[in-house]
Enzyme design. Sequence first.
Site, short mmCIF file in Angstrom:
data_model
loop_
_atom_site.label_atom_id
_atom_site.label_comp_id
_atom_site.label_asym_id
_atom_site.label_seq_id
_atom_site.Cartn_x
_atom_site.Cartn_y
_atom_site.Cartn_z
N PHE A 18 0.85 -1.18 0.00
CA PHE A 18 0.00 0.00 0.00
C PHE A 18 0.89 1.24 0.00
O PHE A 18 1.88 1.29 0.73
CB PHE A 18 -0.88 -0.01 1.25
CG PHE A 18 -2.16 0.75 1.10
CD1 PHE A 18 -2.19 2.13 1.28
CD2 PHE A 18 -3.34 0.10 0.79
CE1 PHE A 18 -3.36 2.84 1.14
CE2 PHE A 18 -4.53 0.80 0.66
CZ PHE A 18 -4.54 2.17 0.83
N HIS A 48 1.11 -5.80 6.85
CA HIS A 48 0.12 -5.88 5.78
C HIS A 48 0.72 -6.31 4.44
O HIS A 48 0.02 -6.34 3.44
CB HIS A 48 -0.58 -4.52 5.61
CG HIS A 48 -1.31 -4.07 6.84
ND1 HIS A 48 -2.63 -4.35 7.09
CD2 HIS A 48 -0.88 -3.36 7.91
CE1 HIS A 48 -2.99 -3.83 8.25
NE2 HIS A 48 -1.94 -3.22 8.76
N HIS A 52 -2.47 -11.45 4.73
CA HIS A 52 -2.44 -11.01 6.13
C HIS A 52 -3.85 -10.94 6.71
O HIS A 52 -4.84 -10.86 5.99
CB HIS A 52 -1.76 -9.66 6.27
CG HIS A 52 -2.48 -8.54 5.56
ND1 HIS A 52 -2.27 -8.24 4.25
CD2 HIS A 52 -3.42 -7.66 6.00
CE1 HIS A 52 -3.04 -7.23 3.89
NE2 HIS A 52 -3.76 -6.86 4.94
N ASP A 54 -6.04 -8.59 9.18
CA ASP A 54 -6.15 -7.34 9.93
C ASP A 54 -6.63 -7.63 11.34
O ASP A 54 -7.52 -8.46 11.55
CB ASP A 54 -7.17 -6.39 9.27
CG ASP A 54 -6.62 -5.69 8.05
OD1 ASP A 54 -5.41 -5.79 7.79
OD2 ASP A 54 -7.42 -5.05 7.34
N HIS A 58 -6.24 -2.23 13.84
CA HIS A 58 -5.97 -1.54 12.57
C HIS A 58 -6.99 -0.46 12.29
O HIS A 58 -6.67 0.57 11.70
CB HIS A 58 -5.95 -2.57 11.45
CG HIS A 58 -5.67 -2.01 10.09
ND1 HIS A 58 -4.63 -1.16 9.82
CD2 HIS A 58 -6.31 -2.20 8.89
CE1 HIS A 58 -4.63 -0.84 8.55
NE2 HIS A 58 -5.65 -1.46 7.96
N HIS A 160 -14.47 -1.89 6.65
CA HIS A 160 -13.75 -2.21 7.88
C HIS A 160 -14.60 -1.88 9.11
O HIS A 160 -14.56 -2.59 10.11
CB HIS A 160 -12.43 -1.44 7.95
CG HIS A 160 -11.31 -2.06 7.16
ND1 HIS A 160 -11.12 -1.78 5.83
CD2 HIS A 160 -10.34 -2.95 7.51
CE1 HIS A 160 -10.06 -2.45 5.39
NE2 HIS A 160 -9.57 -3.17 6.39
N GLU A 172 -6.74 -10.41 3.69
CA GLU A 172 -6.54 -9.62 2.48
C GLU A 172 -5.28 -10.10 1.75
O GLU A 172 -4.44 -10.78 2.33
CB GLU A 172 -6.40 -8.13 2.84
CG GLU A 172 -7.67 -7.56 3.46
CD GLU A 172 -7.50 -6.18 4.07
OE1 GLU A 172 -8.48 -5.41 4.09
OE2 GLU A 172 -6.38 -5.87 4.56
#
EC number: 3.5.1.9
Length: 209
Positions: A18, A48, A52, A54, A58, A160, A172
Amino acid sequence: MKELWDISPPVHAGAPVFPGDTPYQQQWCATLAPGCPVNVSAITMSPHVGAHADAPLHYDAQGAAAGDLPLAPFLGPCRVIHALGCHPLIEWAHIAHAVNDTLPQRVLVRTYAQAPAQWDGQLAAYAPDTIERLADRGVLLVGIDTASIDPADSKTLESHQVIRRRNLRVLENLVLDDVPEGDYELIALPLRLTTADASPVRAVLRALT
């Protein structure tokens, strides 16, 4: 031995991250040589990177860290659903064909025909209502083959926030390219990282029969 599908992307220095996140880096602290019997490395990365889980921390300042996550949602029967080409959001209509009274408590959605090797700023994400409706059917974990269950440019992280409110777990960055639509056993246990906001997983699917 039951057939296995490895649904974890390779993690290396060029693995996509990201924007602004910490990429994978590795250095050697010791190498095999006279007087040194082992190779030992040190790694730096965001939790991440790669496949992974979350943790609530997070997206919730008071949420649990990765090391406090119960393991049961990450282990057990799951359904892989194909929603190829859905964009920008996975709407209920994209997955309704695979939802029935036997829906397992874990749902993984494939959106890519082939997982990209670079960062995809136009990634597909879950519509919040889709997660609400899955939760209504008893789903405990949702997964996706993109980097986030929310659009990459989202500042509100609505999906989320649904999983926070409904107490769901999330995976994810899965790779579902070679996985036929259907039911499997999911094994994707997070590490016991006591203060982390996420954890890498080695996610695999195992045939049920």
